[in-house]
Design a protein around this motif. Structure first.
Motif, PDB file in Angstrom:
ATOM      1  N   ASP A  82       0.802  -1.235  -0.043  1.00 44.85           N
ATOM      2  CA  ASP A  82       0.042   0.008  -0.054  1.00 44.85           C
ATOM      3  C   ASP A  82       0.713   1.291   0.087  1.00 44.85           C
ATOM      4  N   VAL A  83       2.281   1.211  -0.162  1.00 47.63           N
ATOM      5  CA  VAL A  83       2.894   2.294  -0.420  1.00 47.63           C
ATOM      6  C   VAL A  83       3.257   2.717  -1.655  1.00 47.63           C
ATOM      7  N   SER A  84       3.056   3.963  -1.957  1.00 45.19           N
ATOM      8  CA  SER A  84       3.114   4.659  -3.250  1.00 45.19           C
ATOM      9  C   SER A  84       3.866   5.997  -3.670  1.00 45.19           C
ATOM     10  N   GLU A  85       4.145   6.770  -2.436  1.00 45.74           N
ATOM     11  CA  GLU A  85       4.798   7.854  -2.564  1.00 45.74           C
ATOM     12  C   GLU A  85       6.054   7.963  -1.648  1.00 45.74           C
ATOM     13  N   VAL A  86       7.329   7.525  -1.948  1.00 45.03           N
ATOM     14  CA  VAL A  86       8.251   7.512  -1.239  1.00 45.03           C
ATOM     15  C   VAL A  86       9.318   8.398  -2.109  1.00 45.03           C
ATOM     16  N   TYR A  87       9.890   9.294  -1.404  1.00 49.77           N
ATOM     17  CA  TYR A  87      11.273  10.106  -1.658  1.00 49.77           C
ATOM     18  C   TYR A  87      12.768   9.320  -1.551  1.00 49.77           C
ATOM     19  N   LEU A  88      13.386   9.359  -2.255  1.00 46.98           N
ATOM     20  CA  LEU A  88      14.916   8.847  -1.985  1.00 46.98           C
ATOM     21  C   LEU A  88      15.305   9.515  -0.621  1.00 46.98           C
ATOM     22  N   GLY A  89      15.248  10.857  -0.710  1.00 45.95           N
ATOM     23  CA  GLY A  89      16.062  11.486   0.418  1.00 45.95           C
ATOM     24  C   GLY A  89      15.599  12.960   0.579  1.00 45.95           C
ATOM     25  N   ARG A  90      15.965  13.595   1.612  1.00 41.19           N
ATOM     26  CA  ARG A  90      15.780  14.798   2.181  1.00 41.19           C
ATOM     27  C   ARG A  90      16.805  15.100   2.992  1.00 41.19           C
ATOM     28  N   PRO A  91      17.182  16.555   2.851  1.00 41.04           N
ATOM     29  CA  PRO A  91      18.494  16.924   3.687  1.00 41.04           C
ATOM     30  C   PRO A  91      18.261  17.243   5.156  1.00 41.04           C
ATOM     31  N   TRP A  92      18.758  16.409   6.123  1.00 41.32           N
ATOM     32  CA  TRP A  92      18.491  16.812   7.486  1.00 41.32           C
ATOM     33  C   TRP A  92      19.535  18.081   7.786  1.00 41.32           C
ATOM     34  N   ARG A  93      20.667  18.443   7.003  1.00 38.76           N
ATOM     35  CA  ARG A  93      21.336  19.259   7.226  1.00 38.76           C
ATOM     36  C   ARG A  93      21.777  19.704   5.745  1.00 38.76           C
ATOM     37  N   ASN A  94      22.023  21.205   5.653  1.00 39.82           N
ATOM     38  CA  ASN A  94      22.150  21.607   4.127  1.00 39.82           C
ATOM     39  C   ASN A  94      23.117  20.868   3.060  1.00 39.82           C
ATOM     40  N   HIS A  95      24.340  20.333   3.586  1.00 36.30           N
ATOM     41  CA  HIS A  95      25.202  19.837   2.707  1.00 36.30           C
ATOM     42  C   HIS A  95      25.126  18.166   2.687  1.00 36.30           C
ATOM     43  N   ALA A  96      23.744  17.717   2.722  1.00 39.23           N
ATOM     44  CA  ALA A  96      23.533  16.342   2.849  1.00 39.23           C
ATOM     45  C   ALA A  96      24.054  15.779   1.394  1.00 39.23           C
ATOM     46  N   ARG A  97      24.754  14.469   1.402  1.00 40.79           N
ATOM     47  CA  ARG A  97      25.102  13.898   0.408  1.00 40.79           C
ATOM     48  C   ARG A  97      24.613  12.377   0.124  1.00 40.79           C
ATOM     49  N   THR A  98      23.792  11.838  -0.753  1.00 36.59           N
ATOM     50  CA  THR A  98      23.208  10.764  -0.926  1.00 36.59           C
ATOM     51  C   THR A  98      23.435  10.357  -2.514  1.00 36.59           C
ATOM     52  N   ALA A  99      23.849   8.982  -2.742  1.00 38.20           N
ATOM     53  CA  ALA A  99      23.900   8.690  -3.870  1.00 38.20           C
ATOM     54  C   ALA A  99      23.235   7.241  -4.210  1.00 38.20           C
ATOM     55  N   PHE A 100      22.616   6.883  -5.276  1.00 42.41           N
ATOM     56  CA  PHE A 100      22.158   5.531  -5.374  1.00 42.41           C
ATOM     57  C   PHE A 100      22.916   5.044  -6.877  1.00 42.41           C
ATOM     58  N   LEU A 101      23.296   3.862  -6.855  1.00 42.12           N
ATOM     59  CA  LEU A 101      24.227   3.401  -8.095  1.00 42.12           C
ATOM     60  C   LEU A 101      23.828   2.032  -8.427  1.00 42.12           C
ATOM     61  N   ARG A 102      23.174   1.706  -9.508  1.00 49.14           N
ATOM     62  CA  ARG A 102      22.839   0.584 -10.116  1.00 49.14           C
ATOM     63  C   ARG A 102      21.599  -0.198  -9.104  1.00 49.14           C
ATOM     64  N   THR A 103      20.890   0.761  -8.678  1.00 50.58           N
ATOM     65  CA  THR A 103      19.747   0.459  -7.744  1.00 50.58           C
ATOM     66  C   THR A 103      18.274   0.031  -8.386  1.00 50.58           C
ATOM     67  N   ARG A 104      17.890  -1.047  -8.066  1.00 51.78           N
ATOM     68  CA  ARG A 104      16.533  -1.194  -8.552  1.00 51.78           C
ATOM     69  C   ARG A 104      15.340  -0.550  -7.677  1.00 51.78           C
ATOM     70  N   HIS A 135       7.054   2.656  -5.964  1.00 53.63           N
ATOM     71  CA  HIS A 135       6.723   3.359  -4.937  1.00 53.63           C
ATOM     72  C   HIS A 135       7.647   4.798  -4.719  1.00 53.63           C
ATOM     73  N   VAL A 136       8.797   4.644  -5.337  1.00 53.92           N
ATOM     74  CA  VAL A 136       9.502   5.835  -5.677  1.00 53.92           C
ATOM     75  C   VAL A 136       9.064   7.123  -6.525  1.00 53.92           C
TER      76      VAL A 136
END
Length: 351
Positions: free
Chosen positions: A257-279, A283-284
């Motif tokens: 039943d989950v259909s609206e998910v974000y990969l990320g949001r910045p807890w602090r302003n210089h947040a760094r997050t990367a997804f490589l070769r990810t299925r 829901h994303v």
């Protein structure tokens, strides 16, 4: 709840700990997220039957050296000259565990990930220590550097009641292999400025910001499972650190039943997050990333993807996120993200 956990673990033999973690595996895969033969689920075959290889054995029935995990850690030598190896027999250990800063080089190995469970139910309101109560809610806290864990489940069983951390790790060179981290909001707190952490073939579930913190952390061949419409990551990467959270060859799944998910949001302003070769399951959301209602963060964060796959990779991402080229993606190799001169491949299981 303990009796229920134990009964389910024995009956299933793996990967289903309690009714409180319904959807952990069963029902978690829809047609978009890889089906039931998910290679990123933890393997409960185990390799830890020979207790002679360990310094201490923990067993709830009294057949080992200690009956609780914390007692074994407290009984270990501080700043040991050699690695301390602790075998944890199958069972449900309802305790709050801390690997202290004076306990580096500790290895915790469970018999089987689905049957060796560390669980506790602290949460923000229960702790009631003011605005920083989140940081006291952990089930397992790791502060000793060069920590190793294998074949364990770490659960915060408080339920959907707000911030409730399962794993809090601010150690450097910490490795987690074939482990399961169960919770809702704030499941894994990967912390420590300059700290490096490696998660291999693990399962992480939660609702909101369930991988968060300021550490440099690589998740490789892991399954990351959303239990609610919300956000997967909330990095707080220090401005001085070149990498935050890096997901390599992972899979993002969700409850049906989950259909609206974000990969990320910045807890602090210089947040760094990367997804490589990810299925990524459906829901994303197409936008992928959220600015946490702070437009100014859009010019300082580093959110990136390379070769994302599955229905969740489709659509137009937020314009301030990066689509990496093949050459740019090489920068996110495990060795480059985690390595440093003189350390070698510290993320190998035994060094």
């Amino acid at each position: 709840m303990i009796a229920l956990l134990t009964a389910l673990a024995v009956a299933v033999g793996c990967l289903a700990v309690a009714a409180g973690v319904a959807g952990t595996l069963g029902g978690a895969d829809d047609d978009d997220t890889g089906g039931s033969d998910d290679a990123n689920d933890t393997d409960d075959t185990g390799d830890s039957d020979d207790s002679d290889e360990y310094d201490y054995v923990v067993a709830k029935d009294g057949s080992g050296d200690y009956e609780t995990i914390q007692a074994a850690i407290d009984g270990a030598k501080s700043f040991p000259p050699d690695r301390i190896r602790i075998l944890v027999r199958a069972g449900v250990y309802d305790e709050k565990v801390e690997v202290h800063a004076w306990n580096p080089d500790v290895t915790l190995v469970g018999e089987r990930a689905g049957e060796t469970v560390i669980t506790h139910d602290d949460h923000f309101e229960k702790i009631d220590r003011g605005r920083n109560s989140t940081f006291f809610t952990h089930t397992l806290k790791v502060r000793g550097n060069d920590f190793r864990a294998r074949n364990l489940t770490v659960e915060n069983s408080a339920g959907p009641v707000g911030q409730a951390v399962a794993l809090h790790v601010d150690a450097d060179r910490a490795v987690f292999e074939n482990c399961r981290f169960l919770g809702h909001q704030d499941t894994v707190y990967a912390a420590g400025e300059g700290a490096r952490q490696y998660f291999s073939e693990c399962y992480v579930e939660g609702t909101t910001d369930f991988v968060f913190g300021g550490a440099t952390a690589v998740f490789e061949n892991c399954r990351v499972h959303s239990k609610a419409d919300s956000y997967v990551t909330a990095a707080s990467t220090p401005e001085s650190e070149p990498f935050g959270f890096v997901f390599l060859d992972c899979e993002l799944t969700a409850d049906p039943d989950v259909s609206e998910v974000y990969l990320g949001r910045p807890w602090r302003n210089h947040a760094r997050t990367a997804f490589l070769r990810t299925r990524m399951g459906s829901h994303v959301l197409p936008a992928g990333w959220h600015n946490w209602s702070r437009p100014e963060a859009e010019v300082t964060v580093e959110y990136a993807e390379y070769d994302s796959r599955g229905p969740g990779s489709e659509g137009e991402r937020a314009p301030w996120a990066a689509a990496l080229t093949e050459v740019e993606a090489e920068r996110y190799s495990k060795a480059n993200v985690l390595g440093s001169e003189g350390d070698g491949e510290w993320w190998d299981w035994e060094v």
